[in-house]
Design a protein around this motif. Structure first.
Motif, PDB file in Angstrom:
ATOM      1  N   GLU A  39      14.025  -5.327   3.577  1.00 39.65           N
ATOM      2  CA  GLU A  39      12.656  -4.822   3.698  1.00 39.65           C
ATOM      3  C   GLU A  39      12.688  -3.296   3.790  1.00 39.65           C
ATOM      4  OE1 GLU A  39       8.831  -4.276   3.679  1.00 39.65           O
ATOM      5  OE2 GLU A  39       9.723  -6.242   3.307  1.00 39.65           O
ATOM      6  N   GLU A  40      11.898  -2.642   2.957  1.00 35.57           N
ATOM      7  CA  GLU A  40      11.895  -1.181   2.871  1.00 35.57           C
ATOM      8  C   GLU A  40      11.560  -0.523   4.208  1.00 35.57           C
ATOM      9  OE1 GLU A  40       9.170   1.965   0.573  1.00 35.57           O
ATOM     10  OE2 GLU A  40      10.171   0.521  -0.724  1.00 35.57           O
ATOM     11  N   SER A  41      10.710  -1.149   4.996  1.00 34.59           N
ATOM     12  CA  SER A  41      10.310  -0.554   6.273  1.00 34.59           C
ATOM     13  C   SER A  41      11.486  -0.387   7.235  1.00 34.59           C
ATOM     14  CB  SER A  41       9.220  -1.397   6.936  1.00 34.59           C
ATOM     15  OG  SER A  41       9.728  -2.685   7.265  1.00 34.59           O
TER      16      SER A  41
ATOM     17  N   ARG B  66      12.613   3.139   6.874  1.00 34.67           N
ATOM     18  CA  ARG B  66      11.607   4.177   7.054  1.00 34.67           C
ATOM     19  C   ARG B  66      11.905   5.066   8.258  1.00 34.67           C
ATOM     20  NH1 ARG B  66       6.295   2.249   5.651  1.00 34.67           N
ATOM     21  NH2 ARG B  66       6.660   0.649   7.167  1.00 34.67           N
ATOM     22  N   MET B  67      11.795   6.378   8.029  1.00 33.57           N
ATOM     23  CA  MET B  67      11.953   7.372   9.086  1.00 33.57           C
ATOM     24  C   MET B  67      10.589   7.618   9.731  1.00 33.57           C
ATOM     25  SD  MET B  67      15.150   7.904   8.893  1.00 33.57           S
ATOM     26  CE  MET B  67      15.428   9.319   9.904  1.00 33.57           C
ATOM     27  N   PRO B  68      10.562   8.143  10.950  1.00 35.08           N
ATOM     28  CA  PRO B  68       9.283   8.362  11.630  1.00 35.08           C
ATOM     29  C   PRO B  68       8.366   9.354  10.929  1.00 35.08           C
ATOM     30  CG  PRO B  68      11.119   9.241  12.935  1.00 35.08           C
ATOM     31  CD  PRO B  68      11.710   8.498  11.785  1.00 35.08           C
ATOM     32  N   ASP B  69       8.908  10.223  10.087  1.00 41.05           N
ATOM     33  CA  ASP B  69       8.078  11.184   9.363  1.00 41.05           C
ATOM     34  C   ASP B  69       7.042  10.489   8.485  1.00 41.05           C
ATOM     35  OD1 ASP B  69       9.432  13.224  10.502  1.00 41.05           O
ATOM     36  OD2 ASP B  69      10.229  14.057   8.641  1.00 41.05           O
ATOM     37  N   VAL B  70       7.380   9.317   7.965  1.00 38.51           N
ATOM     38  CA  VAL B  70       6.456   8.605   7.080  1.00 38.51           C
ATOM     39  C   VAL B  70       5.174   8.284   7.827  1.00 38.51           C
ATOM     40  CG1 VAL B  70       6.102   6.491   5.744  1.00 38.51           C
ATOM     41  CG2 VAL B  70       8.300   7.675   5.644  1.00 38.51           C
ATOM     42  N   ASP B  71       5.302   7.751   9.010  1.00 36.02           N
ATOM     43  CA  ASP B  71       4.115   7.414   9.788  1.00 36.02           C
ATOM     44  C   ASP B  71       3.360   8.658  10.242  1.00 36.02           C
ATOM     45  OD1 ASP B  71       4.449   4.638   9.543  1.00 36.02           O
ATOM     46  OD2 ASP B  71       5.950   4.659  11.151  1.00 36.02           O
ATOM     47  N   ARG B  72       4.087   9.712  10.581  1.00 35.19           N
ATOM     48  CA  ARG B  72       3.418  10.960  10.983  1.00 35.19           C
ATOM     49  C   ARG B  72       2.637  11.557   9.822  1.00 35.19           C
ATOM     50  NH1 ARG B  72       8.217  11.895  14.300  1.00 35.19           N
ATOM     51  NH2 ARG B  72       9.204  12.972  12.585  1.00 35.19           N
TER      52      ARG B  72
ATOM     53  N   GLU C 231       0.805  -1.220   0.000  1.00 32.52           N
ATOM     54  CA  GLU C 231       0.000   0.000   0.000  1.00 32.52           C
ATOM     55  C   GLU C 231       0.838   1.270   0.000  1.00 32.52           C
ATOM     56  OE1 GLU C 231      -0.773   0.621   4.754  1.00 32.52           O
ATOM     57  OE2 GLU C 231      -2.375  -0.242   3.536  1.00 32.52           O
ATOM     58  N   ASN C 232       2.150   1.152   0.255  1.00 30.20           N
ATOM     59  CA  ASN C 232       2.995   2.344   0.358  1.00 30.20           C
ATOM     60  C   ASN C 232       4.267   2.255  -0.475  1.00 30.20           C
ATOM     61  OD1 ASN C 232       1.443   3.826   2.341  1.00 30.20           O
ATOM     62  ND2 ASN C 232       1.946   2.127   3.682  1.00 30.20           N
TER      63      ASN C 232
END
Length: 185
Positions: free
Chosen positions: A164-166, A169-175, A129-130
């Motif tokens: 794995e891409e996650s 991932r930096m925390p900004d993505v989830d924010r 999904e991302n």
């Protein structure tokens, strides 16, 4: 990081508002992008731009044939026709060649923080999904003042793609994803 000539209207707007939208066109939108090539939103055109043939144009969306739509996290509009739109805030400005009196203040690297990502669902990788499918995304690229596309054929597999891409991932993505409506990454 965005490297920009600070006399241009875009960096002036970014420094004034602390915001921007990066509308990423495809190779199929080259004509729209090229119609903007020698236009500026600045009423007072700097001499060096006048010598290069720039003209003042306050209605750049209309000239390009693009449709402005509201952003969700910044005031600047997005371009509906661009399949990827990145809303961002200015984190920091770094002057380039600040030690050279002839260039000081003319070039800057703008560090921006992405606050919302909009991606056309048809560009997403199946089962993710991302994740944008690089075989489907055909960005328009300017290389030494000439327009190019990219091939949808992978040149060679990368061992980095096995991670794995996650994990990157930096925390900004989830924010940025918080409360994002359907169809928005």
């Amino acid at each position: 990081m965005l490297g920009l000539q600070t006399a241009s209207q875009t960096p002036q707007n970014m420094m004034r508002t602390g915001e921007c939208v990066l509308n990423l066109p495809t190779v199929h939108q080259v004509d729209a992008v090229d119609r903007l090539a020698r236009l500026t939103g600045s009423r007072e055109i700097p001499n060096f731009k006048k010598q290069l043939g720039y003209d003042y144009e306050p209605s750049k969306f209309e000239v390009a044939g693009l449709t402005p739509i509201p952003s969700r996290t910044v005031a600047a509009p997005r371009a509906l026709e661009c399949p990827i739109q990145l809303e961002a805030v200015l984190a920091e400005r770094h002057d380039i060649m600040a030690d050279d009196p002839q260039v000081a203040g003319l070039l800057s690297a703008f560090e921006v923080r992405i606050t919302r990502v909009h991606v056309l669902p048809s560009l997403l990788m199946e089962g993710h999904e991302n994740r944008i499918d690089p075989a489907k995304w055909q960005p328009l690229i300017m290389n030494f003042q000439k327009f190019y596309g990219v091939s949808n054929v992978e040149a060679a597999p990368s061992r980095l793609a096995q991670i794995e891409e996650s994990k990157y991932r930096m925390p900004d993505v989830d924010r940025a994803r918080v409360a994002a409506p359907q169809g928005v990454c």
